[in-house]
Motif scaffolding. Structure first.
Motif, mmCIF file in Angstrom:
data_model
loop_
_atom_site.group_PDB
_atom_site.id
_atom_site.type_symbol
_atom_site.label_atom_id
_atom_site.label_comp_id
_atom_site.label_asym_id
_atom_site.label_seq_id
_atom_site.Cartn_x
_atom_site.Cartn_y
_atom_site.Cartn_z
ATOM 1 N N GLN A 170 17.234 -58.453 -4.904
ATOM 2 C CA GLN A 170 17.129 -57.021 -4.641
ATOM 3 C C GLN A 170 18.416 -56.375 -5.150
ATOM 4 O OE1 GLN A 170 14.443 -55.627 -2.661
ATOM 5 N NE2 GLN A 170 15.177 -53.613 -3.207
ATOM 6 N N ILE A 171 18.266 -55.457 -6.113
ATOM 7 C CA ILE A 171 19.407 -54.718 -6.641
ATOM 8 C C ILE A 171 19.098 -53.246 -6.430
ATOM 9 C CG2 ILE A 171 20.823 -54.196 -8.656
ATOM 10 C CD1 ILE A 171 19.951 -56.915 -9.807
ATOM 11 N N GLY A 172 19.772 -52.639 -5.484
ATOM 12 C CA GLY A 172 19.457 -51.261 -5.138
ATOM 13 C C GLY A 172 18.017 -51.182 -4.680
ATOM 14 N N SER A 173 17.255 -50.331 -5.302
ATOM 15 C CA SER A 173 15.841 -50.177 -4.933
ATOM 16 C C SER A 173 14.905 -51.031 -5.792
ATOM 17 C CB SER A 173 15.436 -48.702 -5.043
ATOM 18 O OG SER A 173 15.585 -48.267 -6.389
ATOM 19 N N SER A 174 15.470 -51.832 -6.693
ATOM 20 C CA SER A 174 14.648 -52.670 -7.582
ATOM 21 C C SER A 174 14.636 -54.117 -7.091
ATOM 22 C CB SER A 174 15.196 -52.622 -9.009
ATOM 23 O OG SER A 174 15.197 -51.298 -9.492
ATOM 24 N N SER A 175 13.442 -54.719 -7.085
ATOM 25 C CA SER A 175 13.318 -56.095 -6.608
ATOM 26 C C SER A 175 12.640 -56.968 -7.658
ATOM 27 C CB SER A 175 12.541 -56.131 -5.293
ATOM 28 O OG SER A 175 11.284 -55.510 -5.464
ATOM 29 N N PHE A 176 13.093 -58.219 -7.694
ATOM 30 C CA PHE A 176 12.626 -59.191 -8.683
ATOM 31 C C PHE A 176 12.287 -60.485 -7.955
ATOM 32 C CE2 PHE A 176 15.711 -56.326 -10.409
ATOM 33 C CZ PHE A 176 15.308 -56.039 -11.701
ATOM 34 N N LEU A 177 11.206 -61.152 -8.382
ATOM 35 C CA LEU A 177 10.862 -62.455 -7.838
ATOM 36 C C LEU A 177 10.757 -63.426 -8.999
ATOM 37 C CD1 LEU A 177 10.179 -64.110 -5.307
ATOM 38 C CD2 LEU A 177 7.769 -63.550 -5.700
ATOM 39 N N PHE A 178 11.641 -64.427 -8.978
ATOM 40 C CA PHE A 178 11.663 -65.472 -9.999
ATOM 41 C C PHE A 178 11.053 -66.717 -9.367
ATOM 42 C CE2 PHE A 178 15.174 -62.580 -10.827
ATOM 43 C CZ PHE A 178 14.956 -62.264 -12.155
ATOM 44 N N THR A 179 9.974 -67.211 -9.950
ATOM 45 C CA THR A 179 9.185 -68.268 -9.322
ATOM 46 C C THR A 179 9.322 -69.633 -9.977
ATOM 47 O OG1 THR A 179 7.322 -67.669 -10.698
ATOM 48 C CG2 THR A 179 7.448 -66.652 -8.505
ATOM 49 N N GLY A 180 10.086 -69.740 -11.053
ATOM 50 C CA GLY A 180 10.223 -71.031 -11.725
ATOM 51 C C GLY A 180 8.876 -71.595 -12.125
ATOM 52 N N VAL B 295 15.966 -52.609 -17.363
ATOM 53 C CA VAL B 295 17.083 -51.670 -17.379
ATOM 54 C C VAL B 295 16.775 -50.517 -16.435
ATOM 55 C CG1 VAL B 295 18.379 -50.085 -18.855
ATOM 56 C CG2 VAL B 295 17.563 -52.254 -19.791
ATOM 57 N N LYS B 296 17.812 -50.106 -15.733
ATOM 58 C CA LYS B 296 17.655 -48.924 -14.876
ATOM 59 C C LYS B 296 18.894 -48.059 -15.057
ATOM 60 C CE LYS B 296 16.614 -47.326 -10.278
ATOM 61 N NZ LYS B 296 16.232 -47.692 -8.934
ATOM 62 N N ALA B 297 18.721 -46.978 -15.778
ATOM 63 C CA ALA B 297 19.817 -46.029 -15.975
ATOM 64 C C ALA B 297 19.989 -45.205 -14.696
ATOM 65 C CB ALA B 297 19.519 -45.110 -17.157
ATOM 66 N N THR B 298 21.164 -44.663 -14.497
ATOM 67 C CA THR B 298 21.432 -43.846 -13.319
ATOM 68 C C THR B 298 20.403 -42.726 -13.199
ATOM 69 O OG1 THR B 298 23.775 -44.309 -13.583
ATOM 70 C CG2 THR B 298 23.182 -42.461 -12.144
ATOM 71 N N GLY B 299 19.758 -42.676 -12.057
ATOM 72 C CA GLY B 299 18.772 -41.634 -11.805
ATOM 73 C C GLY B 299 17.413 -41.872 -12.434
ATOM 74 N N LYS C 186 6.594 -58.245 -1.831
ATOM 75 C CA LYS C 186 6.376 -57.064 -2.676
ATOM 76 C C LYS C 186 7.580 -56.882 -3.589
ATOM 77 C CE LYS C 186 4.785 -53.050 -4.052
ATOM 78 N NZ LYS C 186 5.069 -53.102 -5.469
ATOM 79 N N VAL C 187 7.326 -56.837 -4.903
ATOM 80 C CA VAL C 187 8.419 -56.720 -5.874
ATOM 81 C C VAL C 187 8.055 -55.769 -7.004
ATOM 82 C CG1 VAL C 187 9.424 -58.989 -5.428
ATOM 83 C CG2 VAL C 187 7.613 -58.781 -7.121
ATOM 84 N N ASP C 188 9.083 -55.319 -7.692
ATOM 85 C CA ASP C 188 8.884 -54.513 -8.892
ATOM 86 C C ASP C 188 8.599 -55.396 -10.097
ATOM 87 O OD1 ASP C 188 9.509 -51.865 -7.779
ATOM 88 O OD2 ASP C 188 11.507 -52.721 -7.503
ATOM 89 N N VAL C 189 9.321 -56.530 -10.188
ATOM 90 C CA VAL C 189 9.211 -57.423 -11.345
ATOM 91 C C VAL C 189 8.914 -58.833 -10.847
ATOM 92 C CG1 VAL C 189 10.372 -58.357 -13.383
ATOM 93 C CG2 VAL C 189 10.906 -56.030 -12.602
ATOM 94 N N LEU C 190 7.862 -59.420 -11.399
ATOM 95 C CA LEU C 190 7.507 -60.796 -11.064
ATOM 96 C C LEU C 190 7.545 -61.646 -12.318
ATOM 97 C CD1 LEU C 190 6.310 -62.976 -9.117
ATOM 98 C CD2 LEU C 190 4.051 -62.204 -9.896
ATOM 99 N N LYS C 191 8.324 -62.714 -12.280
ATOM 100 C CA LYS C 191 8.266 -63.732 -13.330
ATOM 101 C C LYS C 191 7.121 -64.635 -12.885
ATOM 102 C CE LYS C 191 9.007 -67.887 -15.089
ATOM 103 N NZ LYS C 191 8.144 -68.973 -14.561
ATOM 104 N N VAL C 192 6.026 -64.607 -13.618
ATOM 105 C CA VAL C 192 4.789 -65.295 -13.250
ATOM 106 C C VAL C 192 5.027 -66.793 -13.043
ATOM 107 C CG1 VAL C 192 2.505 -65.928 -14.147
ATOM 108 C CG2 VAL C 192 3.309 -63.575 -14.310
#
Length: 148
Positions: free
Chosen positions: A16-26, A131-135, A60-66
């Motif tokens: 979780q980085i700020g409001s963005s979430s990632f799930l890395f599943t290997g 990438v997430k630019a400011t704002g 619940k995530v924004d980005v999922l590595k399948v």
């Protein structure tokens, strides 16, 4: 006694980085066998779904590595529904005949962006960046899109 294959020992990491979430599943598998029953949940995905049941919203995530490169031994419908990613990253190669078409179809939704390394292999430009630019909102795409 449950015997786990080496792939089931893959690390699963939610970031979780700020409001963005990632799930890395290997390479974690979701089902015991390579069958097309997309509702049959196996050890790794069952464990993650149990965690989700105890702590709702955990998956619940924004980005999922399948999981497992889009193999039929993972990517069950219950897992996909709980992760509900906006960006789906499938790291695979045509050498191993992955991802399976049936798995890609499970992720298809008008709300999702699917990025596959097996369809953009030219000139090593298949790197996927988020990438997430400011704002701005989080954006994930191929490296060449951001550089051009």
């Amino acid at each position: 006694m449950l015997e786990l294959g080496i792939n089931n020992a893959s690390i699963v990491l939610k970031l979780q980085i700020g409001s963005s979430s990632f799930l890395f599943t290997g390479d974690a598998n979701g089902k015991e066998r390579d069958e097309e029953d997309a509702s049959q949940v196996g050890h790794v995905e069952r464990t993650l779904l149990q965690l989700e049941q105890r702590v709702p919203g955990t998956l619940k995530v924004d980005v999922l590595k399948v999981p497992h490169h889009g193999s039929e031994t993972a990517n069950t419908v219950p897992f996909i529904e709980k992760t509900d990613p906006r960006f789906v990253v499938i790291s695979a190669s045509t050498t191993h005949h992955l991802p399976k078409d049936t798995v890609v179809e499970r992720y298809e939704s008008s709300q999702r962006v699917i990025l596959r390394t097996d369809v953009e292999p030219a000139n090593n430009t298949n790197h996927i960046l988020c990438v997430k630019a400011t704002g701005a909102e989080l954006d994930c795409n191929f490296e060449a899109v951001f550089i051009e």
